[in-house]
Scaffold this motif. Structure first.
Motif, PDB file in Angstrom:
ATOM      1  N   SER A  91      53.004  43.518  30.852  1.00 46.34           N
ATOM      2  CA  SER A  91      51.954  44.542  30.860  1.00 46.34           C
ATOM      3  C   SER A  91      52.121  45.565  31.980  1.00 46.34           C
ATOM      4  CB  SER A  91      50.580  43.868  30.993  1.00 46.34           C
ATOM      5  OG  SER A  91      50.353  42.979  29.927  1.00 46.34           O
ATOM      6  N   ASN A  92      53.206  45.447  32.748  1.00 47.09           N
ATOM      7  CA  ASN A  92      53.451  46.350  33.890  1.00 47.09           C
ATOM      8  C   ASN A  92      52.316  46.336  34.910  1.00 47.09           C
ATOM      9  OD1 ASN A  92      56.017  47.390  33.091  1.00 47.09           O
ATOM     10  ND2 ASN A  92      54.966  48.604  31.527  1.00 47.09           N
ATOM     11  N   LEU A  93      51.721  45.174  35.098  1.00 44.21           N
ATOM     12  CA  LEU A  93      50.678  45.028  36.123  1.00 44.21           C
ATOM     13  C   LEU A  93      51.336  44.412  37.359  1.00 44.21           C
ATOM     14  CD1 LEU A  93      47.580  43.824  34.040  1.00 44.21           C
ATOM     15  CD2 LEU A  93      48.001  46.084  35.024  1.00 44.21           C
ATOM     16  N   ASP A  94      51.972  45.262  38.165  1.00 37.50           N
ATOM     17  CA  ASP A  94      52.761  44.754  39.285  1.00 37.50           C
ATOM     18  C   ASP A  94      51.929  44.383  40.506  1.00 37.50           C
ATOM     19  OD1 ASP A  94      52.115  47.306  40.087  1.00 37.50           O
ATOM     20  OD2 ASP A  94      54.151  47.894  40.625  1.00 37.50           O
ATOM     21  N   ARG A  95      50.603  44.522  40.419  1.00 36.25           N
ATOM     22  CA  ARG A  95      49.781  44.017  41.520  1.00 36.25           C
ATOM     23  C   ARG A  95      49.565  42.508  41.395  1.00 36.25           C
ATOM     24  NH1 ARG A  95      44.635  47.964  42.291  1.00 36.25           N
ATOM     25  NH2 ARG A  95      44.248  47.268  40.157  1.00 36.25           N
ATOM     26  N   ILE A  96      50.031  41.907  40.305  1.00 39.32           N
ATOM     27  CA  ILE A  96      50.055  40.451  40.170  1.00 39.32           C
ATOM     28  C   ILE A  96      51.451  39.976  40.542  1.00 39.32           C
ATOM     29  CG2 ILE A  96      50.010  38.521  38.542  1.00 39.32           C
ATOM     30  CD1 ILE A  96      47.793  39.920  37.028  1.00 39.32           C
ATOM     31  N   GLN A  97      51.537  39.280  41.668  1.00 39.10           N
ATOM     32  CA  GLN A  97      52.818  38.744  42.142  1.00 39.10           C
ATOM     33  C   GLN A  97      52.571  37.453  42.899  1.00 39.10           C
ATOM     34  OE1 GLN A  97      55.349  41.446  44.286  1.00 39.10           O
ATOM     35  NE2 GLN A  97      54.851  43.164  42.956  1.00 39.10           N
ATOM     36  N   SER A 117      36.010  46.026  40.826  1.00 34.60           N
ATOM     37  CA  SER A 117      36.132  46.878  39.631  1.00 34.60           C
ATOM     38  C   SER A 117      37.541  47.433  39.475  1.00 34.60           C
ATOM     39  CB  SER A 117      35.124  48.025  39.696  1.00 34.60           C
ATOM     40  OG  SER A 117      33.805  47.531  39.654  1.00 34.60           O
ATOM     41  N   ASP A 118      38.181  47.764  40.607  1.00 33.34           N
ATOM     42  CA  ASP A 118      39.526  48.325  40.562  1.00 33.34           C
ATOM     43  C   ASP A 118      40.531  47.338  39.967  1.00 33.34           C
ATOM     44  OD1 ASP A 118      41.440  50.437  41.209  1.00 33.34           O
ATOM     45  OD2 ASP A 118      42.189  49.040  42.725  1.00 33.34           O
ATOM     46  N   SER A 173      47.940  28.929  45.366  1.00 36.56           N
ATOM     47  CA  SER A 173      48.871  30.035  45.133  1.00 36.56           C
ATOM     48  C   SER A 173      48.099  31.316  44.839  1.00 36.56           C
ATOM     49  CB  SER A 173      49.795  29.702  43.950  1.00 36.56           C
ATOM     50  OG  SER A 173      50.503  28.502  44.189  1.00 36.56           O
ATOM     51  N   ARG A 174      48.075  32.230  45.808  1.00 30.03           N
ATOM     52  CA  ARG A 174      47.398  33.517  45.634  1.00 30.03           C
ATOM     53  C   ARG A 174      48.348  34.513  44.995  1.00 30.03           C
ATOM     54  NH1 ARG A 174      43.470  34.149  50.979  1.00 30.03           N
ATOM     55  NH2 ARG A 174      42.421  32.143  50.656  1.00 30.03           N
ATOM     56  N   PHE A 175      47.761  35.482  44.246  1.00 29.31           N
ATOM     57  CA  PHE A 175      48.680  36.336  43.494  1.00 29.31           C
ATOM     58  C   PHE A 175      48.279  37.796  43.315  1.00 29.31           C
ATOM     59  CE2 PHE A 175      46.055  34.025  40.366  1.00 29.31           C
ATOM     60  CZ  PHE A 175      45.619  35.013  39.506  1.00 29.31           C
ATOM     61  N   LEU A 176      47.384  38.333  44.094  1.00 26.42           N
ATOM     62  CA  LEU A 176      47.106  39.769  44.015  1.00 26.42           C
ATOM     63  C   LEU A 176      47.765  40.495  45.181  1.00 26.42           C
ATOM     64  CD1 LEU A 176      43.342  39.935  42.926  1.00 26.42           C
ATOM     65  CD2 LEU A 176      45.393  39.986  41.499  1.00 26.42           C
ATOM     66  N   ARG A 177      48.274  41.683  44.915  1.00 30.69           N
ATOM     67  CA  ARG A 177      48.906  42.520  45.932  1.00 30.69           C
ATOM     68  C   ARG A 177      48.253  43.899  45.937  1.00 30.69           C
ATOM     69  NH1 ARG A 177      49.979  38.173  46.751  1.00 30.69           N
ATOM     70  NH2 ARG A 177      51.999  37.116  46.927  1.00 30.69           N
ATOM     71  N   ARG A 178      48.465  44.652  47.011  1.00 31.53           N
ATOM     72  CA  ARG A 178      47.823  45.961  47.197  1.00 31.53           C
ATOM     73  C   ARG A 178      46.319  45.808  46.930  1.00 31.53           C
ATOM     74  NH1 ARG A 178      52.050  47.348  43.986  1.00 31.53           N
ATOM     75  NH2 ARG A 178      50.811  48.437  42.410  1.00 31.53           N
ATOM     76  N   ASN A 179      45.754  44.845  47.610  1.00 29.85           N
ATOM     77  CA  ASN A 179      44.412  44.353  47.311  1.00 29.85           C
ATOM     78  C   ASN A 179      43.428  44.525  48.473  1.00 29.85           C
ATOM     79  OD1 ASN A 179      45.908  42.580  48.878  1.00 29.85           O
ATOM     80  ND2 ASN A 179      45.159  40.734  47.877  1.00 29.85           N
ATOM     81  N   GLY A 236      37.312  47.565  59.851  1.00 35.46           N
ATOM     82  CA  GLY A 236      37.924  46.375  59.275  1.00 35.46           C
ATOM     83  C   GLY A 236      38.379  46.655  57.865  1.00 35.46           C
ATOM     84  N   TYR A 237      38.492  45.601  57.090  1.00 35.49           N
ATOM     85  CA  TYR A 237      38.880  45.770  55.696  1.00 35.49           C
ATOM     86  C   TYR A 237      38.451  44.563  54.873  1.00 35.49           C
ATOM     87  CZ  TYR A 237      42.881  42.800  56.993  1.00 35.49           C
ATOM     88  OH  TYR A 237      43.668  41.779  57.459  1.00 35.49           O
ATOM     89  N   LEU A 238      38.361  44.770  53.573  1.00 30.84           N
ATOM     90  CA  LEU A 238      38.123  43.689  52.620  1.00 30.84           C
ATOM     91  C   LEU A 238      39.409  43.439  51.857  1.00 30.84           C
ATOM     92  CD1 LEU A 238      34.690  44.686  51.049  1.00 30.84           C
ATOM     93  CD2 LEU A 238      35.118  42.692  52.501  1.00 30.84           C
ATOM     94  N   ARG A 239      39.694  42.168  51.608  1.00 34.31           N
ATOM     95  CA  ARG A 239      40.842  41.806  50.780  1.00 34.31           C
ATOM     96  C   ARG A 239      40.348  40.937  49.627  1.00 34.31           C
ATOM     97  NH1 ARG A 239      44.843  39.801  54.274  1.00 34.31           N
ATOM     98  NH2 ARG A 239      46.168  41.598  53.891  1.00 34.31           N
TER      99      ARG A 239
END
Length: 202
Positions: A139-145, A186-187, A158-164, A108-111
């Motif tokens: 800040s070039n933090l493109d995992r926030i979208q 932590s990541d 409204s959720r906003f983390l990607r590659r998570n 499985g996986y965790l998100r």
């Protein structure tokens, strides 16, 4: 033909039964009790990767928690968070970690996701979303979208983390789930810190 159809039905039923059994016996509950406390008390404080969090609640294969730094910055605003009184920790933002089971019923996986919740003031919600988006780009933090319509009138969540997402080899292994959950949180420390900074400016 009838014989093959019946065999296919029986095989499918058996597989669905195995998947249901696997889902019922995951190590998720044990893992979150190891991380957030065996009694899972609301507002229990825990430390993950050097950052402190409040346990906010859980449902099947999902746990909600709030960075204490976010809570402190939200408290400094002196706002009564109307619309959020019964939503997780009672604040307009939350972190959610969810476990999903793969088709094999074993892996499985965790998100991990962050969410701006149901604040009744549209202007407050919109202001938070726009401020986070702007700071993330700067800040070039493109995992926030955010989704394009995240700040529109009528939206409540409204959720906003990607590659998570982080994989799990064995959904019954609570030790693995616990370790992967801590690693995932932590990541995303840079993103959590950015949100705290944005809230501190409001």
């Amino acid at each position: 033909m009838k014989k093959h159809t019946r065999q296919l039905y029986l095989d499918s039923k058996k597989l669905l039964g195995l998947l249901a059994k696997a889902n019922a016996n995951t190590g998720f509950d044990s893992a979150i009790r190891s991380v957030f406390g065996s009694e899972l008390r609301p507002k229990q404080q825990v430390e993950i990767g050097g950052r402190h969090f409040l346990y906010a609640g859980s449902a099947k294969n999902l746990v909600a928690f709030l960075p204490i730094q976010w809570r402190d910055e939200l408290d400094k605003m002196g706002i009564v968070w109307k619309g959020c009184e019964r939503w997780w920790a009672g604040y307009p933002m939350i972190l959610l970690a969810e476990m999903r089971v793969s088709e094999d019923g074993i892996s499985g996986y965790l998100r991990l996701n962050a969410e701006v919740g149901p604040a009744s003031s549209h202007e407050v919600r919109k202001g938070m979303i726009e401020a986070i988006k702007t700071a993330a780009v700067a800040s070039n933090l493109d995992r926030i979208q955010f989704q394009p319509d995240a700040a529109e009138t009528g939206r409540l969540y409204s959720r906003f983390l990607r590659r998570n997402v982080i994989p799990l080899n064995d959904i019954t292994n609570s030790g693995e789930i616990q370790a992967q959950l801590k690693m995932l949180v932590s990541d995303f420390d840079p993103e959590l810190e950015l949100v705290a900074t944005v809230l501190g400016r409001r």
